[in-house]
Design a protein around this motif. Structure first.
Motif, mmCIF file in Angstrom:
data_model
loop_
_atom_site.group_PDB
_atom_site.id
_atom_site.type_symbol
_atom_site.label_atom_id
_atom_site.label_comp_id
_atom_site.label_asym_id
_atom_site.label_seq_id
_atom_site.Cartn_x
_atom_site.Cartn_y
_atom_site.Cartn_z
ATOM 1 N N LEU A 75 0.831 -1.189 0.000
ATOM 2 C CA LEU A 75 0.000 0.000 0.000
ATOM 3 C C LEU A 75 0.869 1.243 0.000
ATOM 4 O O LEU A 75 0.641 2.219 -0.704
ATOM 5 C CB LEU A 75 -0.917 -0.014 1.236
ATOM 6 C CG LEU A 75 -1.744 1.249 1.487
ATOM 7 C CD1 LEU A 75 -2.670 1.534 0.309
ATOM 8 C CD2 LEU A 75 -2.565 1.122 2.762
ATOM 9 N N ASP A 113 -9.869 2.294 -9.499
ATOM 10 C CA ASP A 113 -9.847 2.888 -8.170
ATOM 11 C C ASP A 113 -11.253 3.210 -7.647
ATOM 12 O O ASP A 113 -11.430 4.051 -6.790
ATOM 13 C CB ASP A 113 -9.023 4.181 -8.220
ATOM 14 C CG ASP A 113 -7.632 3.928 -8.793
ATOM 15 O OD1 ASP A 113 -6.890 3.171 -8.161
ATOM 16 O OD2 ASP A 113 -7.313 4.449 -9.898
ATOM 17 N N HIS A 240 -7.572 10.462 2.168
ATOM 18 C CA HIS A 240 -8.152 9.792 1.008
ATOM 19 C C HIS A 240 -9.113 10.745 0.341
ATOM 20 O O HIS A 240 -9.848 11.470 1.005
ATOM 21 C CB HIS A 240 -8.889 8.521 1.423
ATOM 22 C CG HIS A 240 -9.418 7.733 0.258
ATOM 23 N ND1 HIS A 240 -10.739 7.782 -0.132
ATOM 24 C CD2 HIS A 240 -8.800 6.887 -0.601
ATOM 25 C CE1 HIS A 240 -10.909 7.008 -1.191
ATOM 26 N NE2 HIS A 240 -9.727 6.430 -1.494
ATOM 27 N N LEU A 261 -7.289 5.530 -4.157
ATOM 28 C CA LEU A 261 -6.552 4.326 -3.787
ATOM 29 C C LEU A 261 -7.149 3.148 -4.538
ATOM 30 O O LEU A 261 -8.349 3.115 -4.803
ATOM 31 C CB LEU A 261 -6.656 4.117 -2.270
ATOM 32 C CG LEU A 261 -5.664 3.156 -1.626
ATOM 33 C CD1 LEU A 261 -4.230 3.608 -1.880
ATOM 34 C CD2 LEU A 261 -5.929 3.108 -0.127
ATOM 35 N N GLN A 264 -8.352 -2.569 -4.285
ATOM 36 C CA GLN A 264 -8.016 -3.700 -3.427
ATOM 37 C C GLN A 264 -7.930 -3.294 -1.944
ATOM 38 O O GLN A 264 -7.844 -4.145 -1.080
ATOM 39 C CB GLN A 264 -6.714 -4.361 -3.885
ATOM 40 C CG GLN A 264 -5.460 -3.553 -3.599
ATOM 41 C CD GLN A 264 -4.211 -4.225 -4.172
ATOM 42 O OE1 GLN A 264 -3.719 -3.869 -5.203
ATOM 43 N NE2 GLN A 264 -3.735 -5.241 -3.455
ATOM 44 N N TRP A 265 -7.842 -1.960 -1.713
ATOM 45 C CA TRP A 265 -7.779 -1.521 -0.313
ATOM 46 C C TRP A 265 -8.986 -0.643 0.040
ATOM 47 O O TRP A 265 -8.860 0.563 0.249
ATOM 48 C CB TRP A 265 -6.484 -0.728 -0.051
ATOM 49 C CG TRP A 265 -5.232 -1.573 -0.196
ATOM 50 C CD1 TRP A 265 -4.863 -2.584 0.587
ATOM 51 C CD2 TRP A 265 -4.238 -1.401 -1.198
ATOM 52 N NE1 TRP A 265 -3.684 -3.135 0.170
ATOM 53 C CE2 TRP A 265 -3.266 -2.399 -0.960
ATOM 54 C CE3 TRP A 265 -4.045 -0.557 -2.267
ATOM 55 C CZ2 TRP A 265 -2.138 -2.555 -1.742
ATOM 56 C CZ3 TRP A 265 -2.908 -0.729 -3.016
ATOM 57 C CH2 TRP A 265 -1.960 -1.702 -2.775
ATOM 58 N N GLN A 268 -9.291 2.135 3.119
ATOM 59 C CA GLN A 268 -7.963 2.582 3.570
ATOM 60 C C GLN A 268 -7.703 4.021 3.142
ATOM 61 O O GLN A 268 -8.417 4.577 2.306
ATOM 62 C CB GLN A 268 -6.892 1.680 2.949
ATOM 63 C CG GLN A 268 -6.876 0.275 3.504
ATOM 64 C CD GLN A 268 -6.152 0.197 4.837
ATOM 65 O OE1 GLN A 268 -5.796 1.220 5.434
ATOM 66 N NE2 GLN A 268 -5.987 -1.024 5.349
ATOM 67 N N ASN A 270 -4.623 6.976 1.832
ATOM 68 C CA ASN A 270 -3.287 7.112 1.229
ATOM 69 C C ASN A 270 -2.319 7.703 2.242
ATOM 70 O O ASN A 270 -2.653 8.670 2.925
ATOM 71 C CB ASN A 270 -3.320 8.095 0.055
ATOM 72 C CG ASN A 270 -4.251 7.654 -1.046
ATOM 73 O OD1 ASN A 270 -5.456 7.774 -0.934
ATOM 74 N ND2 ASN A 270 -3.672 7.154 -2.122
#
Lengths: 695, 233
Positions: A75, A113, A240, A261, A264-265, A268, A270
């Protein structure tokens, strides 16, 4: 007597040779080139050492270089956002000019994204581009959103997700998530509201005052500028951003949300990287005005930069591009490297040195030092100019010196040569045995001059000896000859029976012949002296030759003589008896070579101020090698025993001497068809005649 | 009483030959090898003629010196130089000293004898009374007394040497025809070997002497390639 010089003179040769001095500036240039290489490599080493010093200082300062160590590495690798240091605050007005060329470094986010997608019949590929920057304690963001259906907030709705909006997520000091929605009721200011976890309703009635924004429409969507205090980000420095798109102004449903981001995350944030104050402080210790020092992390984000006063004005994007390529790659690969570069304007050259920074065994970043090589180059240029000036001056002086020396030398040699030539008159007599030129010089030329004087003296003695040979010979031979001659006569008187003897007659013929030889030798030897005593008068050469040829027809009835007269009288000045003597010799010679009944043509005419008298006879041609010599004494082409007369080649020598004494010359040639020889005498016309003409 | 001839010649062979030839013709000959010898003998005898070589042993100009010494004692002594030195300068020096003639070696003894003979004959004629009718050859203003070997131009006597006299005589004798050829003139010099050039030299001397008496003299013309011709009536 002057001879043509065959090649280059001494002066020209020396000057040509001195041109080799031109090699000196060239050698100097070569030397400077090497010097430059040496200095540059020295500077490279110095820069590498400096970079190493910085890198060593940063060794194991992983927390400075990698502040988000708690974030999973992947990440961190792919999601880190970099905030460029901005030289001045951004005006929140929707115009992008104050971002400069940072917009080229915008990060693009699109379908990979997304955060939320409702429906899959997209009519466009959703995307946005993001640039972050910091100035003082503010964080700025620029978003360029692709959206062909802009829907603004309707004040009647309390829900915030009923129009195009921006979702901002931050971590506060306590590690709690803060959510903000930024919406606009039209182009212009944007309001930021803290919202609940569903991004629907504002938690406070009023917008958050610290976060400001501005929206401006463009052809493909809109641009939004944001500003928020960095203090909002908390210690983790993570955030984010997501763009929510509403396309139907009636349904007002969020079609999709694209985040900053990868999908896949989800959920979460950045990690945000920006200039590190600690690093910057550390670097100040290494600050050097002429060098720019950067500390970069593994992703080439500049964490700190110092030095390079001139370069400080440049935009951050420019600086970034300077870190692209060779040495930085190598350093991030774990090895130190250097590179020389031409600066953008092409005038100067810079050296880039990069050293990796290790944390344990892992490379966590690099130290890059850039320094201009201008100092070295300008030093080289100045030195080169100085050397060029000096060598040109030296060159000029030496060429002038050589020229002067060579001219002087050449003049001296010419002078000596002229005097040497003048020491012997055209007749071959040595008129001076002591050369004045260079006589007192102490160098080689003086030596030469003295040698020549010496040689001339010897030559003169030798010539005198030779001149006296015929005289001595005559005296020495005449006496015994007289003994023989008188003895024979006495013998004949005493013994009358012997007087008719064959032997007596042979002996008398021999004596007579010897006598002739001696006489002709004498004649030739004393000719020049005798010529000087001659009385000169002006006479008509035509009359003389006419008489002469008439006499010849009687004297040599076996040869056919012819005479071609000139158109006018030809008056020459001289001794007629000598001209007659000259004719004697030439005619005798011609008669000897002409076969019986052969012809001898005499021709006289005027040639451009001179009288030309040629005697051409049938007979064999003259051999080429004899042609030039036959006027020297003792050279004769006659075969021996052909004639009773002594042949020592004196005849043509006498003829030549007489011609030259009269200021003329004698030439021998062959008839063009090879049927005989032609002897031609050229004599100058008498001056009287020209005077008469001028009257 | 035979005439006495002094011969001074350093070369014994030539001295002997010359003496023999003259003795054979009836002259009394006294021959000497050096100047000193000749001078001593001269004090005792009275020669009628002296034939001198110029180079006498080591004395290069011994003959000239001797001639001067002899003529100092007897100015009327006829002297003939007989030498191998044929340069003009020697010839002129010899004649200026007062010599009658100058002969170049090699010499024909017959010619020498003839020359000596005619010399004595002239001496005899000079000594004799003027009663004899002169046998003269006239060519215009030129008068040649062959007997006495005397030449006058317009009454002025011209002093010529024996050879010059013979050359001039030959030219005047041949004045009727084409002129005197070089061969004729060579014979007239009564010498062994004579080149055209030598003849030319003699002509130059003759002309010079006549011009000294009369600057306008121009009677000896060159016939180029042939010889010389007397051009005056």
């Amino acid at each position: 007597m002057t001879r043509k010089r065959r090649g280059l003179g001494i002066a020209s040769k020396l000057v040509l040779f001195s041109l080799t001095l031109l090699l000196i500036p060239w050698l100097g240039y070569r030397y400077l080139q090497e010097m430059q290489t040496f200095l540059l490599s020295g500077q490279e080493k110095a820069q590498l050492l400096a970079a190493q010093a910085v890198a060593t200082a940063l060794h194991d300062s992983e927390d400075l270089l990698e502040p988000h160590s708690a974030v999973p590495p992947l990440l961190r690798e792919r999601g880190t956002l970099y905030a460029y240091p901005l030289p001045y605050p951004i005006q929140l007005d929707g115009y992008l000019t104050d971002w400069g060329n940072l917009t080229q470094h915008a990060v693009r986010f699109d379908t990979d994204d997304y955060v939320i997608v409702d429906g899959d019949n997209w009519t466009e590929i959703p995307s946005f581009e993001l640039v972050l920057g910091t100035q003082a304690d503010q964080l700025y963001a620029l978003l360029r959103v692709h959206d062909n259906h802009l829907v603004y907030r309707h004040p009647g709705y309390s829900r915030l997700d009923t129009s195009d909006h921006l979702r901002l997520t931050l971590l506060n000091d306590d590690g709690a998530l803060l959510r903000f929605v930024l919406v606009a009721e039209g182009p212009g200011s944007v309001s930021a509201y803290r919202v609940d976890e569903h991004w629907r309703y504002p938690l406070d009635a009023h917008p958050v005052p610290e976060i400001k924004g501005y929206l401006q429409e463009n052809a493909t969507g809109y641009d939004m500028e944001l500003r928020l205090p960095r203090a909002l980000l908390g210690p983790d420095q993570r955030l984010h951003l997501a763009v929510a798109d509403v396309d139907d102004p009636h349904g007002r449903k969020v079609e999709y949300v694209i985040g900053s981001l990868h999908k896949q995350w989800p959920g979460q944030l950045n990690p945000l990287v920006k200039r590190s104050l600690e690093l910057q402080k550390m670097l100040t210790a290494f600050d050097h005005s002429s060098a720019r020092i950067w500390v970069i992390d593994r992703r080439r984000n500049i964490l700190a930069a110092v030095g390079g006063a001139a370069e400080a004005q440049q935009s951050p994007a420019n600086e970034l591009s300077r870190l692209d390529g060779g040495p930085v790659d190598t350093a991030l690969g774990g090895l130190p490297a250097t590179e020389r570069r031409h600066t953008g304007d092409g005038k100067g050259e810079t050296i880039l040195a990069a050293q990796p920074v290790f944390a344990g065994d892992a490379v966590v970043g690099a130290v890059v030092i850039e320094q201009g090589a201008d100092e070295i180059l300008s030093l080289q240029r100045h030195t080169f100019e100085r050397i060029t000036r000096t060598t040109l001056l030296v060159l000029l002086l030496s060429v002038a010196g050589v020229l002067l020396f060579a001219s002087r030398l050449a003049w001296r040699i010419r002078h000596l040569s002229a005097e040497t030539a003048a020491a012997i008159d055209p007749g071959g007599r040595v008129v001076r045995t002591m050369l004045r030129a260079e006589h007192n010089a102490n160098d080689d030329l003086g030596e030469l001059s003295r040698s020549i004087s010496d040689m001339l003296a010897r030559l003169q003695r030798y010539t005198r000896f030779l001149e006296n040979v015929p005289r001595t010979l005559r005296h020495e031979i005449n006496n015994p000859l007289n003994v023989i001659s008188t003895s024979l006569q006495n013998l004949a008187d005493e013994l009358p029976q012997t007087s008719n003897s064959r032997y007596m007659q042979s002996a008398e013929r021999g004596v007579a012949r010897l006598g002739r030889i001696v006489q002709s030798l004498t004649e030739a030897a004393s000719l020049e002296e005798a010529l000087r005593n001659d009385e000169r008068q002006v006479f008509d050469l035509d009359a003389l030759v006419r008489d002469y040829v008439t006499s010849c027809t009687h004297q040599y009835p076996q040869r056919r003589f012819s005479y071609q007269r000139p158109a006018t009288d030809i008056l020459i000045e001289g001794a007629d008896a000598r001209i007659e003597q000259l004719l004697d010799k030439l005619v005798e010679n011609a008669v000897d070579f002409t076969p019986p009944e052969g012809g001898i043509q005499v021709r006289l005419d005027e040639c451009n101020g001179c009288a030309r008298l040629s005697i051409s006879n049938d007979g064999p041609a003259l051999p080429e090698h004899i042609r030039r010599q036959s006027f020297d004494s003792m050279v004769s082409v006659r075969e021996s025993g052909q004639s009773d007369k002594p042949h020592l080649g004196m005849g043509l020598y006498v003829a030549r001497t007489i011609a030259e004494h009269h200021g003329g010359r004698l030439e021998a040639a062959n008839r063009e068809d090879g049927t005989g020889a032609v002897f031609t005498v050229y004599l100058p016309l008498a001056q009287v005649r020209t005077q008469e003409e001028s009257l | 009483m035979p005439r006495t001839i002094f011969i001074v010649e350093d070369d014994p062979d030539q001295r002997q030959n010359c003496a023999d030839a003259l003795r054979r013709r009836g002259y009394a000959v006294a021959a000497y090898a050096s100047r000193a010898e000749a001078l001593r003998a001269f004090a005792e005898t009275k020669p009628d003629l002296a034939i001198l070589d110029i180079m006498l042993g080591d004395e290069i100009d011994g003959g000239f010196d001797l001639c001067r010494e002899l003529l100092a004692v007897r100015p009327d002594l006829p002297v003939i130089f007989l030498t191998s030195r044929v340069d003009d300068i020697d010839r002129i020096s010899g004649l200026r000293l007062g010599a009658w003639d100058y002969q170049a070696k090699p010499v024909s003894l017959a010619f020498l004898a003839e020359r000596v003979g005619s010399l004595f004959r002239i001496l005899d004629l000079k000594g004799a009374a003027q009663t004899n009718e002169r046998k003269c050859l006239r060519a215009g203003d030129l008068e040649i007394d062959e007997e006495r070997m005397q030449v006058t131009w317009r009454g002025q006597p011209i002093e010529l040497t024996y050879t010059e006299f013979n050359v001039l005589l030959e030219i005047v004798r041949n004045r009727a025809g084409r002129g005197a050829s070089y061969d004729d003139l060579a014979r007239a010099t009564r010498q062994g070997v004579v080149e055209n050039n030598t003849i030319n030299t003699h002509i130059l001397h003759i002309r010079a002497k006549l011009r000294a008496a009369d600057p306008g003299f121009d009677c000896i013309k060159s016939v180029y390639g042939f010889g010389y011709r007397w051009s005056c009536p």
